[in-house]
Design a protein around this motif. Structure first.
Motif, PDB file in Angstrom:
ATOM      1  N   GLY A   1      -2.035  15.776  11.911  1.00  0.00           N
ATOM      2  CA  GLY A   1      -2.693  14.681  11.218  1.00  0.00           C
ATOM      3  C   GLY A   1      -4.143  14.502  11.588  1.00  0.00           C
ATOM      4  O   GLY A   1      -4.701  15.190  12.432  1.00  0.00           O
TER       5      GLY A   1
ATOM      6  N   LEU B   1       3.865  17.465   4.499  1.00  0.00           N
ATOM      7  CA  LEU B   1       5.244  17.045   4.283  1.00  0.00           C
ATOM      8  C   LEU B   1       5.746  17.482   2.905  1.00  0.00           C
ATOM      9  O   LEU B   1       6.885  17.942   2.768  1.00  0.00           O
TER      10      LEU B   1
ATOM     11  N   CYS C   1       3.182  15.698  14.734  1.00  0.00           N
ATOM     12  CA  CYS C   1       2.357  14.867  13.862  1.00  0.00           C
ATOM     13  C   CYS C   1       0.952  14.708  14.422  1.00  0.00           C
ATOM     14  O   CYS C   1      -0.034  14.749  13.691  1.00  0.00           O
TER      15      CYS C   1
ATOM     16  N   LEU D   1       0.651   6.638   8.001  1.00  0.00           N
ATOM     17  CA  LEU D   1       1.255   6.146   9.244  1.00  0.00           C
ATOM     18  C   LEU D   1       1.532   4.651   9.161  1.00  0.00           C
ATOM     19  O   LEU D   1       2.576   4.170   9.617  1.00  0.00           O
TER      20      LEU D   1
ATOM     21  N   LEU E   1      -1.606  15.158   6.147  1.00  0.00           N
ATOM     22  CA  LEU E   1      -0.245  14.982   6.638  1.00  0.00           C
ATOM     23  C   LEU E   1       0.738  14.862   5.480  1.00  0.00           C
ATOM     24  O   LEU E   1       1.818  15.466   5.500  1.00  0.00           O
TER      25      LEU E   1
ATOM     26  N   PHE F   1       9.174  11.702  12.962  1.00  0.00           N
ATOM     27  CA  PHE F   1       8.127  12.716  12.788  1.00  0.00           C
ATOM     28  C   PHE F   1       6.750  12.179  13.193  1.00  0.00           C
ATOM     29  O   PHE F   1       6.009  12.840  13.927  1.00  0.00           O
ATOM     30  N   ILE F   2       6.378  10.986  12.726  1.00  0.00           N
ATOM     31  CA  ILE F   2       5.025  10.490  13.030  1.00  0.00           C
ATOM     32  C   ILE F   2       4.862  10.119  14.505  1.00  0.00           C
ATOM     33  O   ILE F   2       3.738  10.007  14.993  1.00  0.00           O
TER      34      ILE F   2
ATOM     35  N   ASP G   1      -5.138  10.149   7.549  1.00  0.00           N
ATOM     36  CA  ASP G   1      -3.701   9.913   7.379  1.00  0.00           C
ATOM     37  C   ASP G   1      -3.266   8.543   7.881  1.00  0.00           C
ATOM     38  O   ASP G   1      -2.076   8.254   7.957  1.00  0.00           O
TER      39      ASP G   1
END
Length: 607
Positions: free
Chosen positions: A230, A187, A226, A238, A183, A220-221, A234
């Motif tokens: 992910g 990004l 995501c 988070l 992840l 985003f998460i 990840d």
């Protein structure tokens, strides 16, 4: 007085000096602050000159002495060191000083004499630095995928525009990336085309080229994109984003610290300083956010269940060595479930308040934490580090685990206010050194009341904190001979000094005779347990009084008759050339109803 607008930028030193000088009319100030002697009168220009010259220096001293070596500036997710923090916060510190001093009613009672005004100014600046650099700190259990300091620096390359673009793109357009965390790699790659907008810009007024990127990352998460991109690796990213968002959006703090990624573990010097300063960093924090990663929010509200907060009872957070100081050190603590939902509505879970909506104190979260940890409620709320109740503090850590053997000792340094070098690789020697450091400052003999495997360096010292899980008899009497038997009590007082020497632990005890010890070991049965020793053993044994414990009745009062019970231990007598020394037999020192008087106190060596 001046009506100057103090919201104007004060990042420039000259602007700050002028604002201070114009704050009060010198004549007016002299009229307001009257002193008995003209020679003791301080002029306003002296105060303004001192403040303008020393604000930066005093603020820097506070930051370097009280704050972590690195913090995350949450709005931009930039990792900043102490020098950058001073640069960022100095303008606000100056504004705080001006605002504070402009309220004459609040400062009129301060000491503005020639002798005292500098101390007053230092206190005002320290308050300003404290208020301007408040930070949130995280307490959590380490898991897979934790980020390190280099990962956070990589995260600083991400920009909001790229995150927004990423959320609009189908998952198939994202390559595998070169980073160990999928992840984070995604990004970074998405932001690669916009790196000209991601350079660190430490503007003093907190304005930079990456405004409020924490909101973009949080959005985003939480998105479906995501979830598609992910994986389990990840989890650390988070956790970092969720923690920073909660600290920033829910509690209003601009700076954050997390142990996984705010310490450069490649530097032994920084790691050493961080471990020895950890307790103080948690204590200096404005809030400690506790993330119980294995506790889910129940469907049924806590207040309406028979067992309040039952969902947190088995969380691994309560079993880790480092989280002990993370519970006790901060003054403000907030507990969160695994999904970053606050467990209570209280602003501070360390305060004994009822869980809303049930108006009864029996459901207070902190009471349940006290029950889970077996730490008295008052100790959790008002903990003071130091050597008070050493035995109890070691017992609190006895059931906790650490990944590294050395951390069993290092995680207790702050609680006991002990300072010793950090040397990973020494194994159990770390706990031996901790006990040696305790003996240098404490005369509490309950340190020697433990059960388990001894240290490889001394039979009187424990191998680790797990040896203190057993119950212990409380030492109440500071003598080694019962006062009912002797007329001159000072003859039996405990020699206050005991120390580790090259010949063993030198300590004063009262020895029973060899004959009495044999009779006690192998004689008729007694209504208590004795050490299991073979009558055929070739060793010479001596029973010794370590201290005395008060005998209490069922009402908690001192029992009549024999008021004290000896806390005894079994020693093995050895000889080396013409010298005697002893080894402690592996049996926990216990208070026993032995009425036979021991010998008078004598200093011996125990290896």
């Amino acid at each position: 007085m001046s009506n100057q607008n103090y919201k104007q930028p004060l990042d420039d030193w000259e602007a700050y000096r002028d604002a201070l000088f114009n704050l009060y009319d010198p004549v007016w100030f002299q009229d307001q602050y009257q002193v008995s002697s003209p020679s003791s009168t301080v002029h306003w220009w002296e105060i303004s000159e001192y403040l303008s010259t020393n604000t930066g220096r005093i603020a820097e001293g506070y930051i370097r002495g009280a704050l972590p070596l690195h913090l995350i500036q949450i709005s931009s997710m930039q990792l900043i060191d102490q020098g950058q923090l001073l640069h960022v916060a100095l303008g606000e510190i100056r504004r705080f000083v001006i605002t504070k001093l402009s309220n004459w009613a609040a400062i009129a009672e301060y000491d503005w004499s020639k002798k005292g005004f500098q101390k007053t100014c230092k206190n005002v600046i320290a308050d300003a630095a404290t208020d301007s650099t408040k930070y949130a700190i995280l307490s959590h259990r380490w898991g897979p995928g934790e980020l390190n300091i280099e990962d956070v620096r990589e995260l600083s390359k991400v920009n909001a525009e790229a995150v927004a673009m990423l959320m609009r793109m189908p998952p198939t357009n994202h390559g595998p990336g070169s980073h160990k965390f999928k992840l984070l790699s995604t990004l970074i790659n998405a932001s690669a085309g916009n790196r000209n907008t991601t350079a660190v810009h430490m503007a003093p007024n907190h304005v930079n080229s990456r405004p409020e990127i924490i909101y973009a990352l949080k959005h985003f998460i939480d998105s479906q994109a995501c979830l598609t991109m992910g994986g389990p690796q990840d989890a650390g990213l988070l956790k970092l984003i969720n923690f920073c968002f909660v600290a920033y959006n829910m509690h209003g703090y601009r700076y954050a610290w997390i142990d996984t990624c705010c310490i450069d573990k490649r530097s032994s010097a920084e790691l050493d300083e961080s471990i020895r300063s950890m307790f103080n960093w948690y204590r200096s924090s404005s809030i400690c956010i506790v993330h119980l990663g294995n506790s889910r929010r129940p469907i049924r509200p806590t207040a309406f269940r028979d067992r309040p907060f039952a969902e947190i009872f088995n969380d691994p957070w309560f079993t880790r060595g480092w989280t002990l100081q993370e519970l006790l050190a901060p003054t403000v603590v907030k507990f969160y479930y695994d999904a970053w939902i606050s467990i209570t509505t209280n602003p501070n879970d360390k305060i004994q308040q009822a869980f809303t909506p049930c108006p009864t104190t029996q459901n207070a979260l902190i009471e349940q934490v006290s029950y889970i940890t077996s730490i008295p409620l008052l100790e959790i709320i008002h903990f003071v580090p130091g050597m008070q109740n050493v035995r109890d503090r070691l017992r609190w850590a006895s059931t906790r685990e650490t990944t590294r053997e050395e951390d069993k000792a290092y995680c207790l340094l702050g609680l006991l206010d002990v300072n010793m070098p950090i040397t990973y690789g020494e194994g159990e020697k770390a706990f031996h050194r901790l006990q040696a450091s305790i003996m240098e400052e404490s005369g509490d003999r309950s340190l020697f009341i433990w059960d388990g495997i001894p240290s490889s360096k001394s039979s009187m010292l424990a191998r680790g904190p797990e040896c203190y899980a057993c119950s212990n008899d409380v030492i109440e009497a500071n003598f080694l001979y019962p006062e009912e038997i002797v007329d001159v009590i000072h003859d039996s007082l405990v020699e206050p000094i005991y120390m580790l020497t090259n010949y063993g632990l030198k300590i004063s005890v009262s020895l029973y005779t060899e004959e009495f010890t044999k009779e006690w070991l192998f004689g008729p049965s007694v209504p208590y347990s004795r050490p299991e020793v073979s009558p055929d053993s070739p060793h010479t044994f001596r029973l010794a009084v370590l201290a005395y414990s008060t005998i209490m009745d069922f009402d908690g009062r001192k029992a009549p008759g024999l008021s004290y019970m000896p806390i005894v231990m079994l020693l093995i007598e050895e000889r080396e050339l013409n010298h005697h020394y002893y080894r402690k037999y592996p049996w926990k020192p216990s208070a026993l109803p032995i009425r036979e008087p021991p010998g008078f106190p004598t200093s011996i060596f125990i290896r």
